[in-house]
Design a protein around this motif. Sequence first.
Motif, mmCIF file in Angstrom:
data_model
loop_
_atom_site.group_PDB
_atom_site.id
_atom_site.type_symbol
_atom_site.label_atom_id
_atom_site.label_comp_id
_atom_site.label_asym_id
_atom_site.label_seq_id
_atom_site.Cartn_x
_atom_site.Cartn_y
_atom_site.Cartn_z
ATOM 1 N N TYR A 1 0.835 -1.205 0.000
ATOM 2 C CA TYR A 1 0.000 0.000 0.000
ATOM 3 C C TYR A 1 0.867 1.252 0.000
ATOM 4 C CZ TYR A 1 -3.710 3.270 1.209
ATOM 5 O OH TYR A 1 -4.590 4.322 1.201
ATOM 6 N N SER A 2 1.938 1.251 0.783
ATOM 7 C CA SER A 2 2.817 2.420 0.848
ATOM 8 C C SER A 2 3.417 2.725 -0.522
ATOM 9 C CB SER A 2 3.940 2.175 1.867
ATOM 10 O OG SER A 2 3.411 1.938 3.141
ATOM 11 N N LYS A 3 3.852 1.692 -1.227
ATOM 12 C CA LYS A 3 4.436 1.899 -2.562
ATOM 13 C C LYS A 3 3.386 2.395 -3.553
ATOM 14 C CE LYS A 3 8.020 -1.620 -1.922
ATOM 15 N NZ LYS A 3 8.547 -2.942 -2.379
ATOM 16 N N LYS A 4 2.204 1.776 -3.537
ATOM 17 C CA LYS A 4 1.145 2.195 -4.452
ATOM 18 C C LYS A 4 0.654 3.604 -4.123
ATOM 19 C CE LYS A 4 0.632 -1.667 -6.868
ATOM 20 N NZ LYS A 4 0.781 -1.741 -8.332
ATOM 21 N N TYR A 5 0.646 3.940 -2.831
ATOM 22 C CA TYR A 5 0.196 5.280 -2.441
ATOM 23 C C TYR A 5 1.154 6.346 -2.973
ATOM 24 C CZ TYR A 5 -1.558 9.105 0.423
ATOM 25 O OH TYR A 5 -2.080 10.306 0.830
ATOM 26 N N GLU A 6 2.442 6.053 -2.950
ATOM 27 C CA GLU A 6 3.409 6.994 -3.513
ATOM 28 C C GLU A 6 3.178 7.181 -5.005
ATOM 29 O OE1 GLU A 6 7.280 5.585 -2.565
ATOM 30 O OE2 GLU A 6 7.062 5.890 -0.398
ATOM 31 N N ILE A 7 2.887 6.089 -5.707
ATOM 32 C CA ILE A 7 2.611 6.187 -7.148
ATOM 33 C C ILE A 7 1.362 7.027 -7.390
ATOM 34 C CG2 ILE A 7 1.991 4.852 -9.197
ATOM 35 C CD1 ILE A 7 3.654 2.541 -8.045
ATOM 36 N N ALA A 8 0.304 6.755 -6.609
ATOM 37 C CA ALA A 8 -0.942 7.518 -6.770
ATOM 38 C C ALA A 8 -0.726 8.993 -6.459
ATOM 39 C CB ALA A 8 -2.020 6.935 -5.851
ATOM 40 N N GLU A 9 0.086 9.276 -5.456
ATOM 41 C CA GLU A 9 0.351 10.663 -5.069
ATOM 42 C C GLU A 9 1.088 11.397 -6.186
ATOM 43 O OE1 GLU A 9 2.687 11.055 -1.549
ATOM 44 O OE2 GLU A 9 1.527 12.779 -0.865
ATOM 45 N N LYS A 10 2.051 10.725 -6.813
ATOM 46 C CA LYS A 10 2.779 11.347 -7.919
ATOM 47 C C LYS A 10 1.858 11.601 -9.100
ATOM 48 C CE LYS A 10 7.279 9.351 -6.741
ATOM 49 N NZ LYS A 10 8.337 8.374 -7.140
ATOM 50 N N GLU A 11 0.973 10.636 -9.400
ATOM 51 C CA GLU A 11 0.030 10.820 -10.499
ATOM 52 C C GLU A 11 -0.928 11.968 -10.215
ATOM 53 O OE1 GLU A 11 -2.001 7.294 -11.562
ATOM 54 O OE2 GLU A 11 -0.175 6.193 -12.113
ATOM 55 N N CYS A 12 -1.306 12.116 -8.941
ATOM 56 C CA CYS A 12 -2.208 13.204 -8.564
ATOM 57 C C CYS A 12 -1.545 14.557 -8.792
ATOM 58 C CB CYS A 12 -2.628 13.075 -7.102
ATOM 59 S SG CYS A 12 -3.613 11.623 -6.758
ATOM 60 N N SER A 13 -0.270 14.649 -8.437
ATOM 61 C CA SER A 13 0.432 15.922 -8.605
ATOM 62 C C SER A 13 0.644 16.246 -10.079
ATOM 63 C CB SER A 13 1.775 15.871 -7.884
ATOM 64 O OG SER A 13 2.588 14.830 -8.404
ATOM 65 N N LYS A 14 0.800 15.207 -10.923
ATOM 66 C CA LYS A 14 1.000 15.446 -12.349
ATOM 67 C C LYS A 14 -0.292 15.857 -13.047
ATOM 68 C CE LYS A 14 4.901 12.276 -12.925
ATOM 69 N NZ LYS A 14 5.365 11.015 -13.558
ATOM 70 N N THR A 15 -1.423 15.349 -12.556
ATOM 71 C CA THR A 15 -2.712 15.622 -13.217
ATOM 72 C C THR A 15 -3.432 16.827 -12.637
ATOM 73 O OG1 THR A 15 -3.790 14.069 -11.717
ATOM 74 C CG2 THR A 15 -3.054 13.216 -13.841
ATOM 75 N N CYS A 16 -2.766 17.618 -11.796
ATOM 76 C CA CYS A 16 -3.400 18.800 -11.203
ATOM 77 C C CYS A 16 -3.408 19.947 -12.216
ATOM 78 C CB CYS A 16 -2.678 19.223 -9.927
ATOM 79 S SG CYS A 16 -3.062 18.168 -8.518
ATOM 80 N N ALA A 17 -4.097 19.736 -13.325
ATOM 81 C CA ALA A 17 -4.171 20.768 -14.356
ATOM 82 C C ALA A 17 -5.105 21.884 -13.927
ATOM 83 C CB ALA A 17 -4.648 20.149 -15.668
ATOM 84 N N LYS A 18 -4.857 23.071 -14.465
ATOM 85 C CA LYS A 18 -5.631 24.234 -14.050
ATOM 86 C C LYS A 18 -7.063 24.192 -14.576
ATOM 87 C CE LYS A 18 -1.694 27.353 -13.586
ATOM 88 N NZ LYS A 18 -1.083 28.624 -14.022
ATOM 89 N N ASP A 19 -7.274 23.472 -15.684
ATOM 90 C CA ASP A 19 -8.614 23.452 -16.267
ATOM 91 C C ASP A 19 -9.536 22.438 -15.584
ATOM 92 O OD1 ASP A 19 -7.065 21.365 -17.126
ATOM 93 O OD2 ASP A 19 -8.008 21.238 -19.108
ATOM 94 N N ARG A 20 -9.042 21.737 -14.584
ATOM 95 C CA ARG A 20 -9.868 20.766 -13.875
ATOM 96 C C ARG A 20 -10.213 21.306 -12.501
ATOM 97 N NH1 ARG A 20 -7.289 15.147 -13.476
ATOM 98 N NH2 ARG A 20 -9.435 14.613 -12.932
ATOM 99 N N SER A 21 -11.442 21.030 -12.078
ATOM 100 C CA SER A 21 -11.886 21.516 -10.774
ATOM 101 C C SER A 21 -11.319 20.644 -9.666
ATOM 102 C CB SER A 21 -13.416 21.518 -10.708
ATOM 103 O OG SER A 21 -13.903 20.192 -10.742
ATOM 104 N N VAL A 22 -11.367 21.182 -8.459
ATOM 105 C CA VAL A 22 -10.885 20.446 -7.294
ATOM 106 C C VAL A 22 -11.691 19.167 -7.106
ATOM 107 C CG1 VAL A 22 -10.558 20.549 -4.806
ATOM 108 C CG2 VAL A 22 -10.135 22.571 -6.184
#
Length: 759
Positions: free
Chosen positions: A184-205
Motif C-alpha cells: 500500500y505504501s508503494k502504491k500510495y506513492e505512485i498515486a500521489e505522484k500521479e495526482c500531482s501530475k494531473t493537477c491541471a488548471k482546467d480541472r476543478s478540485v
Amino acid sequence: MAKLGCNIDGVLNEAKFSEPLPWIGIYIAAASLACAIAMAADAIHGFRHWKLWFPCKYFTINATSLTIITVAIKLSVDLNTPMPRGEDQLTKLSSTALICTIMGNSMPSLGTMENKEILTNIIALGILVITVIVNICIQLATGVIYVFCMEHAIIMFLMLVLLLVLSFTAFIVPTIKHHLELKYSKKYEIAEKECSKTCAKDRSVVDKLKEDLMKYWMMAHTCSPQFVMGRSVTCTASGALCLLSAATLAEAMVRYYLMPGSFRFCKGESDYKWSIKIILYAQAVAVGLGTIAPAIRWFIAINFRCPTRGRKMSHKKDYYRVEGYWTKRFVEMKGCPLDIKIRNPRCRRVIHDAKVKLLNLCIGIQTGIVLASKFIRFISIYFVSIVLLCYDQCRNCLMKCRPNNSIRNELGSDSASSSSSKLDLSRFVLYLEGEDTLVEIMMKENRDATDYWRQRANKRQPKHLMKLLELSRPSEGFKGLTEFDSFKVPSLDIEEAPNSWALSVVTLTGIAVALPNVNSSSIKHLIDGVSEGFWYVRHIEDNLDIQGNLTNMRKAADVVWLGVELYRKWLDVDLRKPSLQGTTPKEIMELLSDSAKNIFMEFKKTKVSCLLDSPSKWPAKVLAANCMYRISQSILIDYESRKFQTEEKLFEAITVMISDILAACLTNLQRFISIKCSTSSIEVREESVRHAVYVLGKTEKILNLLHQKELPGLSPGQMAHMDEWRSFHKLNSFLTETPLSPESESDSCFRSEVYLTID
C-alpha cells in the motif's frame, strides 16, 4: 432437612433440582437467537453494501461472543440430563452444528484482530471446541445420545477440521498485513505522484478528488484484511464445510419430521420440558441464517474461478503449490532462538531441536490444510461449473427468443464501450501471490463503488450550511476571522489560549442567540447552518490536529454546542432569558462577559497550578469561559463604538463572522480527505476512505463555491490553524496600508497563490 434438599423421609428430592431447567432452556434459546441476529445483521450489511464476501461487523470472535456461544451450546456439554424424545436428540445435534456455523461465519474477523487478540481468542475457541467434542463422545458412550450418531460423527469431524483451518489461518494474518502494508505504501506513492501530475488548471478540485479517491479506494478495499481473509482458499473451504454441517442438520430434521417411523425413541420427558422446542427452533434459525454468508462466499469464489463464465482458469500447478506466505512465519520462527534462561548447552539443544520438529509439523499441517482447501475448491468448481453452464445455456436460449434482442445487444455494446473508457485501476489492486487471476475481477467489481457512494451522499447536501456560506467573503480574505476578536480586551493575567475553529463558531452562535429583537426564523436558520457545519469542522480539527494540542478545545466546543443547540444555554446561562426581559445588547454582552470571567476567576482561586500549564491543557469549561470573555468583550467594544446601529445589524454581522470562520475552516476539506486515505491503520482504512468519499459527495458544491475565488497564500499546513489565518490577514492589512515597492508587489502576488496539493 427440607432446606437441605431432602424430603421428610430424608430422601434426596431430585425433582426439585430440575424445576429451573425450562427457564434455563429459555436462556439458551435467547443466546442462540442473539447469535442468529448478529450473523443475520452481518448478512444484511453485506447485501446492503454489496459486499458479498460478508465482512464480520457485528459477529466476531471475542470474549463477549464466546461467552454467548458457551451459553447457546450448553446442551452439547450436558452429560447427565436425560434426553429421551426425538426433539431432545435433535437439539443436541443443532447445538453442535451451531458451533460449525459460527466458526465458518466468523473467519474474516481474524483480519481485524491484533496478534495477541488472535492468540487468546483462538485458544479460548479451541478449548471450547475440544470440550464439546469430548463431552459428545462421552454422551455417545453412555447412551445420553442414542440416535443421529452418524450425524454427530460427521459434524464433530467438520468441527475439528474447521478449528484446524481457523487456527492455522490465523497464523498468516500478521504476515499478510505486513506484506499488504508495504504494498500500500508503494502504491500510495505512485498515486500521489500521479495526482500531482494531473493537477491541471482546467480541472476543478472536485474532479481531481473524484479520480484520486477511486485510486485510494481500490487500494484500501483490496488490501482490507477482512476482504483478504474472505477471498482466501481456506475461507472458501470453510464455507463448504459450514454448508455441509448445515445440510447434515437439515437431513436429520427432515428424516425426523417426515419419517418418524424409522426411529425408536425412549419413553419419558426431558427435564427441559416445553423449552426444548424453543431451543431447537432458535438454533435451527441460527444455523440457517449463519450459513448464508459462508455459503455465498464459497459460491462467489467458485464463480470467479469458473472457466465456463469466461474466467481465466488457474494453472494446474497452482492446485498443488502452497504460496510462501502460508508458511513464512513458521519458517522465520525456526531460525529465531528461544529466550530461555538455561545455561546447559545440551538442554538448550534438545529444546531447540524439539522446537524445530514442532514447527516442521506445523508447516506440514499448514501445507496439508492449504492443499486440502484447494482440492475442495477444485471439486466445487468441477460440480458447480456444470450447473452454471446449464444456467448460461438456458439464459442464452431465452435471450434469443425475445424479439427485442437487437435492442439489448445495442445497449450491451454501449455499456461495454463506456466501461472500456473508464479509468484503468488494475495497477492499484493489491493482491497476494496466487491471486493474479482475480485482479481484473476485483477491479471491475469495485470500480464504480466510489461513484455510487458519492451520488448517494449528493442527495444529502447540507442546504442550511450552503446558505450560510454564501454570506462569507473569500475575496476579502474571510475578514470575520479577525473581526470577532479584533481588539485587545482587558487581560485576565494569563497566557492567551489558541483559537479553535469549533469553539469560536459555537461561542459566536451563543451570542447571536442571546440578542434581543431578532427574528426567531433567522435564529433557527443560523442554528441549522451551524449544526450542519459543526460536523465537518469537528472532523477537520480531529484529523488535522496531529499533535493533539486542541483536544480540550474541541471538548469545550462540544459542551458549549450541546447547550446552545438543545437548550439555548451557554454553560449555565440561559440565553433566551435576557432577550425576553428586554435587556439591551450591551447588557447581554456584559452579562456573558461577567459570567465567563467569574468562572475563570473561581477556577483561578482553587487551582492556580493548572494555569501554569499550556492553555490548551486547561479544563474544557475554563477554555469555553476564556473564549466567551474575549469574544464578548470585542463585540462590546464594537457595539459601543456605534458600529452596529440595531440588534438586527449586530446579528447579521455576527452571522457573517460565523460564515467566514466556517468557510475558512472548510477550505481544509481537500487536505482532510487526503489524510483520511493515508493515516488510518490497515484494519479501518477501507472504512476511512469510504467516509472520505461520503464527505466529498456531501461537500461538492461547497468545495466548488469556496474555490471559485482566490484563497489566501497559505501553505496546507498553515491553513489548518485558525491563528495562522489571523496572522496572515493582519500582515496583509499592514502591507496594504504601507506603500509597496515593485519587488514587494511581485512577492505579494506570489503569496496569494492557491495551494491545492494533496498530502
